[in-house]
Design a protein around this motif. Structure first.
Motif, PDB file in Angstrom:
ATOM      1  N   GLN B  15      -9.648   8.456  65.962  1.00 26.70           N
ATOM      2  CA  GLN B  15     -10.635   9.740  66.065  1.00 26.70           C
ATOM      3  C   GLN B  15     -10.197  10.492  64.547  1.00 26.70           C
ATOM      4  OE1 GLN B  15     -11.232  11.874  69.366  1.00 26.70           O
ATOM      5  NE2 GLN B  15     -11.493  10.674  70.792  1.00 26.70           N
ATOM      6  N   GLU B  16      -9.801  10.340  64.448  1.00 30.06           N
ATOM      7  CA  GLU B  16      -8.915  11.322  62.617  1.00 30.06           C
ATOM      8  C   GLU B  16      -8.881  10.515  61.899  1.00 30.06           C
ATOM      9  OE1 GLU B  16      -7.376  15.209  60.927  1.00 30.06           O
ATOM     10  OE2 GLU B  16      -7.862  14.414  63.362  1.00 30.06           O
ATOM     11  N   LYS B  17      -9.453   9.571  61.851  1.00 32.92           N
ATOM     12  CA  LYS B  17      -9.521   7.969  60.314  1.00 32.92           C
ATOM     13  C   LYS B  17     -10.394   7.778  60.780  1.00 32.92           C
ATOM     14  CE  LYS B  17      -5.323   7.223  59.482  1.00 32.92           C
ATOM     15  NZ  LYS B  17      -5.090   7.561  58.037  1.00 32.92           N
ATOM     16  N   GLY B  18     -11.152   8.644  61.548  1.00 36.93           N
ATOM     17  CA  GLY B  18     -13.157   8.167  61.886  1.00 36.93           C
ATOM     18  C   GLY B  18     -13.116   6.297  62.060  1.00 36.93           C
ATOM     19  N   MET B  19     -12.053   5.487  63.921  1.00 36.26           N
ATOM     20  CA  MET B  19     -12.076   4.628  64.050  1.00 36.26           C
ATOM     21  C   MET B  19     -12.449   4.784  64.971  1.00 36.26           C
ATOM     22  SD  MET B  19      -9.236   1.731  62.894  1.00 36.26           S
ATOM     23  CE  MET B  19      -7.748   3.499  61.733  1.00 36.26           C
ATOM     24  N   THR B  20     -13.623   2.942  65.242  1.00 31.45           N
ATOM     25  CA  THR B  20     -14.228   3.490  66.575  1.00 31.45           C
ATOM     26  C   THR B  20     -13.283   2.472  67.285  1.00 31.45           C
ATOM     27  OG1 THR B  20     -14.995   1.706  66.210  1.00 31.45           O
ATOM     28  CG2 THR B  20     -16.528   3.095  66.209  1.00 31.45           C
ATOM     29  N   ARG B  21     -13.365   2.675  68.761  1.00 29.22           N
ATOM     30  CA  ARG B  21     -11.851   1.100  68.776  1.00 29.22           C
ATOM     31  C   ARG B  21     -12.226   0.492  68.740  1.00 29.22           C
ATOM     32  NH1 ARG B  21     -12.451   3.242  75.115  1.00 29.22           N
ATOM     33  NH2 ARG B  21     -11.137   5.400  75.392  1.00 29.22           N
ATOM     34  N   GLU B  23     -12.818  -1.221  65.806  1.00 34.47           N
ATOM     35  CA  GLU B  23     -12.272  -1.299  64.294  1.00 34.47           C
ATOM     36  C   GLU B  23     -11.632  -1.665  64.653  1.00 34.47           C
ATOM     37  OE1 GLU B  23     -16.196   1.386  62.127  1.00 34.47           O
ATOM     38  OE2 GLU B  23     -14.273   2.262  62.595  1.00 34.47           O
ATOM     39  N   LEU B  24     -10.839  -0.384  65.192  1.00 35.22           N
ATOM     40  CA  LEU B  24      -8.658  -0.266  65.107  1.00 35.22           C
ATOM     41  C   LEU B  24      -8.207  -1.969  66.548  1.00 35.22           C
ATOM     42  CD1 LEU B  24      -6.264   1.080  65.467  1.00 35.22           C
ATOM     43  CD2 LEU B  24      -6.610   2.254  67.792  1.00 35.22           C
ATOM     44  N   ALA B  25      -8.932  -1.988  67.361  1.00 36.10           N
ATOM     45  CA  ALA B  25      -8.618  -3.114  67.984  1.00 36.10           C
ATOM     46  C   ALA B  25      -8.726  -3.904  66.955  1.00 36.10           C
ATOM     47  CB  ALA B  25     -10.129  -3.915  68.717  1.00 36.10           C
ATOM     48  N   GLU B  26     -10.039  -4.593  66.534  1.00 31.02           N
ATOM     49  CA  GLU B  26     -10.125  -5.507  64.928  1.00 31.02           C
ATOM     50  C   GLU B  26      -8.858  -5.191  64.664  1.00 31.02           C
ATOM     51  OE1 GLU B  26     -13.537  -5.561  63.052  1.00 31.02           O
ATOM     52  OE2 GLU B  26     -14.664  -6.461  65.465  1.00 31.02           O
ATOM     53  N   LYS B  27      -8.296  -3.958  63.918  1.00 29.10           N
ATOM     54  CA  LYS B  27      -7.024  -4.237  62.838  1.00 29.10           C
ATOM     55  C   LYS B  27      -5.649  -5.123  63.843  1.00 29.10           C
ATOM     56  CE  LYS B  27      -9.112  -1.345  59.614  1.00 29.10           C
ATOM     57  NZ  LYS B  27      -9.434   0.214  58.774  1.00 29.10           N
ATOM     58  N   GLY B  29      -5.384  -6.540  65.781  1.00 28.05           N
ATOM     59  CA  GLY B  29      -5.616  -7.790  66.846  1.00 28.05           C
ATOM     60  C   GLY B  29      -5.784  -7.976  68.178  1.00 28.05           C
ATOM     61  N   VAL B  30      -6.415  -6.871  69.140  1.00 27.13           N
ATOM     62  CA  VAL B  30      -6.575  -6.813  70.333  1.00 27.13           C
ATOM     63  C   VAL B  30      -7.901  -7.183  70.936  1.00 27.13           C
ATOM     64  CG1 VAL B  30      -4.493  -5.988  70.905  1.00 27.13           C
ATOM     65  CG2 VAL B  30      -6.504  -4.366  70.513  1.00 27.13           C
ATOM     66  N   ASN B  31      -8.412  -7.289  71.842  1.00 29.86           N
ATOM     67  CA  ASN B  31      -9.568  -6.900  72.320  1.00 29.86           C
ATOM     68  C   ASN B  31      -9.596  -5.277  72.936  1.00 29.86           C
ATOM     69  OD1 ASN B  31     -11.587  -6.769  74.145  1.00 29.86           O
ATOM     70  ND2 ASN B  31     -11.275  -8.584  75.755  1.00 29.86           N
ATOM     71  N   PHE B  32     -11.396  -5.443  72.296  1.00 28.61           N
ATOM     72  CA  PHE B  32     -11.221  -3.500  72.139  1.00 28.61           C
ATOM     73  C   PHE B  32     -11.221  -2.947  73.364  1.00 28.61           C
ATOM     74  CE2 PHE B  32     -15.513  -1.993  74.111  1.00 28.61           C
ATOM     75  CZ  PHE B  32     -15.652  -3.590  74.506  1.00 28.61           C
ATOM     76  N   GLN B  33     -10.775  -3.916  74.303  1.00 26.58           N
ATOM     77  CA  GLN B  33     -10.905  -2.992  75.955  1.00 26.58           C
ATOM     78  C   GLN B  33      -9.371  -2.679  76.135  1.00 26.58           C
ATOM     79  OE1 GLN B  33     -12.458  -5.773  78.189  1.00 26.58           O
ATOM     80  NE2 GLN B  33     -14.557  -4.657  78.087  1.00 26.58           N
ATOM     81  N   THR B  34      -8.491  -2.770  75.618  1.00 25.96           N
ATOM     82  CA  THR B  34      -6.951  -3.520  75.853  1.00 25.96           C
ATOM     83  C   THR B  34      -6.955  -1.491  74.853  1.00 25.96           C
ATOM     84  OG1 THR B  34      -6.695  -5.383  75.514  1.00 25.96           O
ATOM     85  CG2 THR B  34      -4.940  -4.355  74.601  1.00 25.96           C
ATOM     86  N   VAL B  35      -7.457  -1.389  72.977  1.00 29.41           N
ATOM     87  CA  VAL B  35      -7.521  -0.528  73.155  1.00 29.41           C
ATOM     88  C   VAL B  35      -7.918   0.606  74.178  1.00 29.41           C
ATOM     89  CG1 VAL B  35      -8.384   1.294  71.460  1.00 29.41           C
ATOM     90  CG2 VAL B  35      -7.726  -0.770  70.889  1.00 29.41           C
ATOM     91  N   PHE B  51       3.727  -1.043  66.347  1.00 33.69           N
ATOM     92  CA  PHE B  51       4.019  -1.067  65.100  1.00 33.69           C
ATOM     93  C   PHE B  51       3.016  -1.135  64.564  1.00 33.69           C
ATOM     94  CE2 PHE B  51       9.257  -1.279  65.472  1.00 33.69           C
ATOM     95  CZ  PHE B  51       9.149  -0.140  64.752  1.00 33.69           C
ATOM     96  N   ARG B  52       2.119  -2.034  64.676  1.00 42.45           N
ATOM     97  CA  ARG B  52       1.364  -2.657  64.370  1.00 42.45           C
ATOM     98  C   ARG B  52      -0.026  -1.529  64.350  1.00 42.45           C
ATOM     99  NH1 ARG B  52      -1.844  -7.319  67.248  1.00 42.45           N
ATOM    100  NH2 ARG B  52       0.213  -7.566  68.701  1.00 42.45           N
ATOM    101  N   ILE B  53       0.176  -0.541  65.315  1.00 42.68           N
ATOM    102  CA  ILE B  53      -0.931   0.448  65.995  1.00 42.68           C
ATOM    103  C   ILE B  53      -0.094   1.326  64.541  1.00 42.68           C
ATOM    104  CG2 ILE B  53      -1.204   2.513  67.395  1.00 42.68           C
ATOM    105  CD1 ILE B  53      -0.741   0.249  69.652  1.00 42.68           C
ATOM    106  N   SER B  54       0.816   1.754  64.874  1.00 43.94           N
ATOM    107  CA  SER B  54       1.376   3.036  63.643  1.00 43.94           C
ATOM    108  C   SER B  54       0.521   2.562  62.081  1.00 43.94           C
ATOM    109  CB  SER B  54       3.224   3.052  63.850  1.00 43.94           C
ATOM    110  OG  SER B  54       3.312   2.861  62.340  1.00 43.94           O
ATOM    111  N   GLU B  55       1.044   1.427  61.921  1.00 41.07           N
ATOM    112  CA  GLU B  55       0.969   1.166  60.620  1.00 41.07           C
ATOM    113  C   GLU B  55      -0.404   1.140  59.927  1.00 41.07           C
ATOM    114  OE1 GLU B  55       4.294  -2.183  60.510  1.00 41.07           O
ATOM    115  OE2 GLU B  55       2.157  -3.282  60.574  1.00 41.07           O
ATOM    116  N   ASN B  56      -1.676   0.713  61.238  1.00 42.36           N
ATOM    117  CA  ASN B  56      -2.675   1.057  61.190  1.00 42.36           C
ATOM    118  C   ASN B  56      -3.823   2.162  61.384  1.00 42.36           C
ATOM    119  OD1 ASN B  56      -4.299  -1.639  60.521  1.00 42.36           O
ATOM    120  ND2 ASN B  56      -2.880  -2.601  61.900  1.00 42.36           N
ATOM    121  N   LEU B  57      -3.490   3.409  61.260  1.00 37.23           N
ATOM    122  CA  LEU B  57      -3.301   4.448  61.981  1.00 37.23           C
ATOM    123  C   LEU B  57      -2.223   5.665  60.908  1.00 37.23           C
ATOM    124  CD1 LEU B  57      -3.393   5.499  65.922  1.00 37.23           C
ATOM    125  CD2 LEU B  57      -4.899   5.059  64.419  1.00 37.23           C
ATOM    126  N   GLY B  58      -1.373   4.961  60.346  1.00 38.91           N
ATOM    127  CA  GLY B  58      -0.762   5.724  58.724  1.00 38.91           C
ATOM    128  C   GLY B  58       0.348   6.836  59.529  1.00 38.91           C
TER     129      GLY B  58
END
Lengths: 141, 87
Positions: B15-21, B23-27, B29-35, B51-58
């Motif tokens: 939410q801090e990054k202003g991303m929807t579930r 958008e994060l899911a696409e980044k 590489g998972v289904n949005f329900q998994t988020v 690690f992918r989550i960490s890299e994408n959330l910064g």
């Protein structure tokens, strides 16, 4: 609350689907072995209608069928775990069921060769059991 | 072996990054329900996904995931400041 209700509905449709499958196959064998009047087979139309409607509501609308039959490349790690677990349970259930059927048909009083009706029922079950387990257990698909 | 529950801050950082579930899911590489499952802490991610989550959330992985219930970000910052002796 809404999720709870739809979960119950899905479970009812799963039960309806497998019950109609069993009823359809049983009716066929009752007519064949006990020589009930052929007209009883008209009931199969009603059973088939229940079977198709419950199949759509339980497996196609919930996407569980698609999840089990899609390529693993299209699933993420959580979905893979769910599918693999479902296949594991489905394998156990299916094996036990097959053994029971084989024993009933081979040893039972009404010895019958396993024909195309039962074989297709088992084929359907083999395909649908993992999807049923997923639809039954998972919160959201 | 029963795995431990992994706590995380994915929801708040997303939410801090202003991303929807989605958008994060696409980044990652998972289904949005998994988020959704991850955010509700109903599913423990693999190391690769973490690690992918960490890299994408910064944010560093240890700031996002923990085996102990997580404090609020503000509490964490105050604690860090106290550690380095900043006024």
């Amino acid at each position: 609350m809404k999720n709870q209700k739809s979960k119950q509905q899905i479970r009812i449709f799963i039960l309806l689907n497998f019950s109609s499958l069993i009823a359809g196959i049983s009716l066929f064998y009752l007519v064949k072995i006990l020589q009930w009047p052929i007209s009883y087979l008209l009931l199969e139309i009603v059973i088939l209608a229940i079977f198709i409607i419950s199949l759509i509501k339980a497996f196609i609308v919930t996407n569980s069928w698609k999840m089990v039959h899609t390529s693993p490349k299209n699933l993420d790690e959580r979905e893979m775990t769910i599918v693999l677990n479902a296949i594991r349970y489905a394998y156990s259930i299916f094996t036990i069921l097959c053994l029971v059927i084989i024993y009933v048909f081979a040893i039972g009083k009404y010895f019958q060769p396993i024909d195309v009706v039962l074989a297709s029922g088992l084929l359907y079950l083999a395909h649908m059991l993992p999807a049923a387990i997923i639809a039954w257990t998972e919160k959201v698909l | 072996m029963k795995s431990r529950k992994i706590y995380n801050r994915i929801a708040i950082l997303r939410q801090e990054k202003g991303m929807t579930r989605k958008e994060l899911a696409e980044k990652i590489g998972v289904n949005f329900q998994t988020v959704g499952y991850l955010e509700r802490e109903e599913y423990n991610p693999s190391l690769d996904l973490a690690f992918r989550i960490s890299e994408n959330l910064g944010f560093p992985i240890e700031l996002i995931f923990s085996t102990k219930p997580l404090k609020s970000m503000m509490e964490e910052i105050i604690q860090l400041k106290n550690k380095i002796g900043e006024p």
